[in-house]
Structure formats: C-alpha cells, structure tokens
Design an enzyme around this catalytic site. Structure first.
Site, short mmCIF file in Angstrom:
data_model
loop_
_atom_site.label_atom_id
_atom_site.label_comp_id
_atom_site.label_asym_id
_atom_site.label_seq_id
_atom_site.Cartn_x
_atom_site.Cartn_y
_atom_site.Cartn_z
N GLY A 85 -3.84 -2.16 12.38
CA GLY A 85 -4.32 -2.66 13.65
C GLY A 85 -3.32 -3.53 14.37
O GLY A 85 -2.11 -3.40 14.20
N LEU A 88 -7.47 5.11 13.06
CA LEU A 88 -6.35 4.24 13.42
C LEU A 88 -5.51 3.88 12.20
O LEU A 88 -6.03 3.37 11.20
CB LEU A 88 -6.88 2.97 14.08
CG LEU A 88 -5.82 1.96 14.55
CD1 LEU A 88 -4.96 2.58 15.65
CD2 LEU A 88 -6.47 0.67 15.04
N ASP A 89 -4.20 4.18 12.29
CA ASP A 89 -3.23 3.84 11.25
C ASP A 89 -3.58 4.44 9.89
O ASP A 89 -3.25 3.88 8.84
CB ASP A 89 -3.08 2.31 11.12
CG ASP A 89 -2.56 1.67 12.39
OD1 ASP A 89 -1.83 2.33 13.14
OD2 ASP A 89 -2.91 0.49 12.64
N GLU A 90 -4.23 5.59 9.90
CA GLU A 90 -4.63 6.25 8.66
C GLU A 90 -3.97 7.61 8.48
O GLU A 90 -4.23 8.31 7.51
CB GLU A 90 -6.16 6.43 8.62
CG GLU A 90 -6.95 5.14 8.50
CD GLU A 90 -6.99 4.59 7.09
OE1 GLU A 90 -6.47 5.27 6.18
OE2 GLU A 90 -7.49 3.48 6.89
#
EC number: 3.5.1.10
Length: 282
Positions: free
Chosen positions: A199, A225-227
């Site tokens: 994040g 998100l960011d995965e």
C-alpha cells in the site's frame, strides 16, 4: 538475426517434451542457440524457453506446424521474432527516477523495447519525454471521472499497440477492469520488498518498524493491490541513523535497477506465469 525466434511454452509435465521440441526444430533446419527449462514439482507443470535460428521456413509456417506438435501435449505456447522490440507505454506520476532510467537504457540499446508513449497524471516530465522524442500524454486523474480517465489511457495503450505497460512509479490504483485488460502485460514497481509494507508510504512503514534492509519489488499488476506475481526484487542495507528521507533516497537506485531488470526479462520473453508466481529464465 532476422531468422531468430524465441519459443516459450508451458504444459503438464511428461516424458518426451524436450525431445519433441528439439526434434521438431532439427527436422526444419533449426539451430538452438539458447534453451532453459523448469519442472515445477508442486504443480506438475513444465516450462521451457528456446531461442533458435531457422532459415528454411518463415514464422507463419512455423506457427502452423507448431500447432500440430503442441496439441497432444496440451501446451500453452508463443513464438516471437527475436529482432522485434516489444512496444511499450510508460505510466508515471511525479517521481521520475525510474522513467529516466528506462529512457536512458532504451536509447542506449540496453532494453529490447520500443517506447511508444508516456502517460502521466501530471505535467512534470513532458520536457524529459520531448528530449527523447517520445509522445507525452497528460491525462489528469480525479475520483469523479476515473472511468473516463482510464478509458483515455487504454485508448492510448491500444492505439500504440503496446504489448507492455510499465507503471514507473505511477501512484494511482488501477481499477479492476483496467487490471483485467492489462493482465500479463503490465509491470509495476513497488518501493518495498513485498509482501512486507504493502500500500501507501512503504518507506514510512519501514522506518517505523526499524528495518535494516529496504527493498523494491517489480511485479505484474493484478486487481489485488501489490499481490501480483513477482518478477524481480532487490534490497539495500540501512540502519537506525537513516531518516525516512534517507530511506527514500537510498531506495531510488534499487527501484530503478529492479524495474529495469524486470522490463528487460519480460521484453526478452524470459518470464512465464506460473499461477500467482513466475518462472524467470535469466
């Protein structure tokens, strides 16, 4: 070089795959220049990348004949011309170190890409784009018209025929719809060693935890998100004397290098998706 190709493939593992591929190329006068393979024992999948020369038949005929070969193996495969640079669009906000690094490497012949356009929600880098003779598109972002903004961004991406979209510190969260449209062809640089500090403001999070290593992660963009599947990571050592500003400054070089390696490997068709992971043939 104009007769050099890259074949990438994945399929359920079984005996005879390498023999079938090498025999197929030999029968057509192909000469293997580089080959790499990986058997994932956890999933039972086989991955392979082969770079070869073939002067006897063209790309279209190769693809047609490969279809017959690969069908019994249930292969997912792609054939690319080695000399064809990958069309690329870069998206950026107000941090320009990754953008500047990619542009320099591209012009220096270090990346097999063709940077067709730069998209930004700010005007900061229009002069930098102009100095490299790359079209610059200022597409402001606001919450009230996000769908319209993303539609304009996708219009640019598609009009340029972009095979790759690089989020070079583009500090906006893409919608689920845009993530789906760019699935497998959008790379983001996250200024943290994922999965830690996801994040916003990861350097602030890292400083608060007193980390001794800071890192950067290049990954494919997904709706989570960011995965997304991780392509490359690296770290830099820090200590208790470093402020947030020090961490941020130290991280910039790491971010630039990690993103450049990810773009290079992707553009050379060295990255194969393996579920939520990647296989990278360096």
């Amino acid at each position: 070089m104009q007769d050099t190709y890259i074949l990438t493939l994945s399929c359920p593992d079984r005996k005879g795959i390498v023999h079938a591929i090498s025999g197929f190329l030999l029968e057509r006068g192909g000469n293997i220049e580089e080959a790499a393979q990986f058997n994932d024992s956890d999933t039972g999948l086989f991955f392979m990348r082969v770079q070869f020369r073939c002067e006897q038949i063209g790309a279209d005929e190769l693809r047609a004949q490969l279809q017959t070969l690969t069908a019994p193996f249930d292969m997912k495969w792609q054939l690319h011309a080695r000399t064809q640079p990958m069309r690329c669009v870069i998206m950026v906000s107000r941090e320009g170190h990754c953008l500047n690094d990619l542009l320099f490497r591209w012009k220096s012949g270090l990346l097999s890409v063709d940077i067709r356009a730069i998209i930004s929600n700010h005007r900061d880098f229009y002069q930098l784009a102009a100095s490299y003779n790359v079209p610059f598109h200022h597409v402001p972002m606001s919450k009230s018209d996000k769908a319209q903004t993303e539609a304009r961004q996708m219009e640019i991406v598609e009009s340029e025929g972009a095979e790759l979209v690089v989020l070079a510190r583009y500090m906006q969260i893409l919608s689920d719809d845009m993530c789906r449209k760019l699935s497998g062809r959008a790379i983001n640089i996250h200024h943290s060693f994922l999965p830690s500090f996801k994040g916003a403001k990861p350097y602030y999070q890292a400083h608060d935890r007193g980390v001794k290593l800071i890192g950067a992660t290049a990954h494919y963009v997904t709706a989570e998100l960011d995965e997304g599947p991780i392509i490359e990571q690296d770290v830099a050592r820090v200590d208790h004397t470093h402020t947030v500003e020090d961490l941020t400054a130290a991280g910039r070089d790491t971010e630039s290098q990690v993103l450049a390696r990810a773009v290079k490997w992707h553009s050379e068709h060295r990255v194969l998706l393996n579920g939520h992971k990647t296989v990278v043939f360096k």
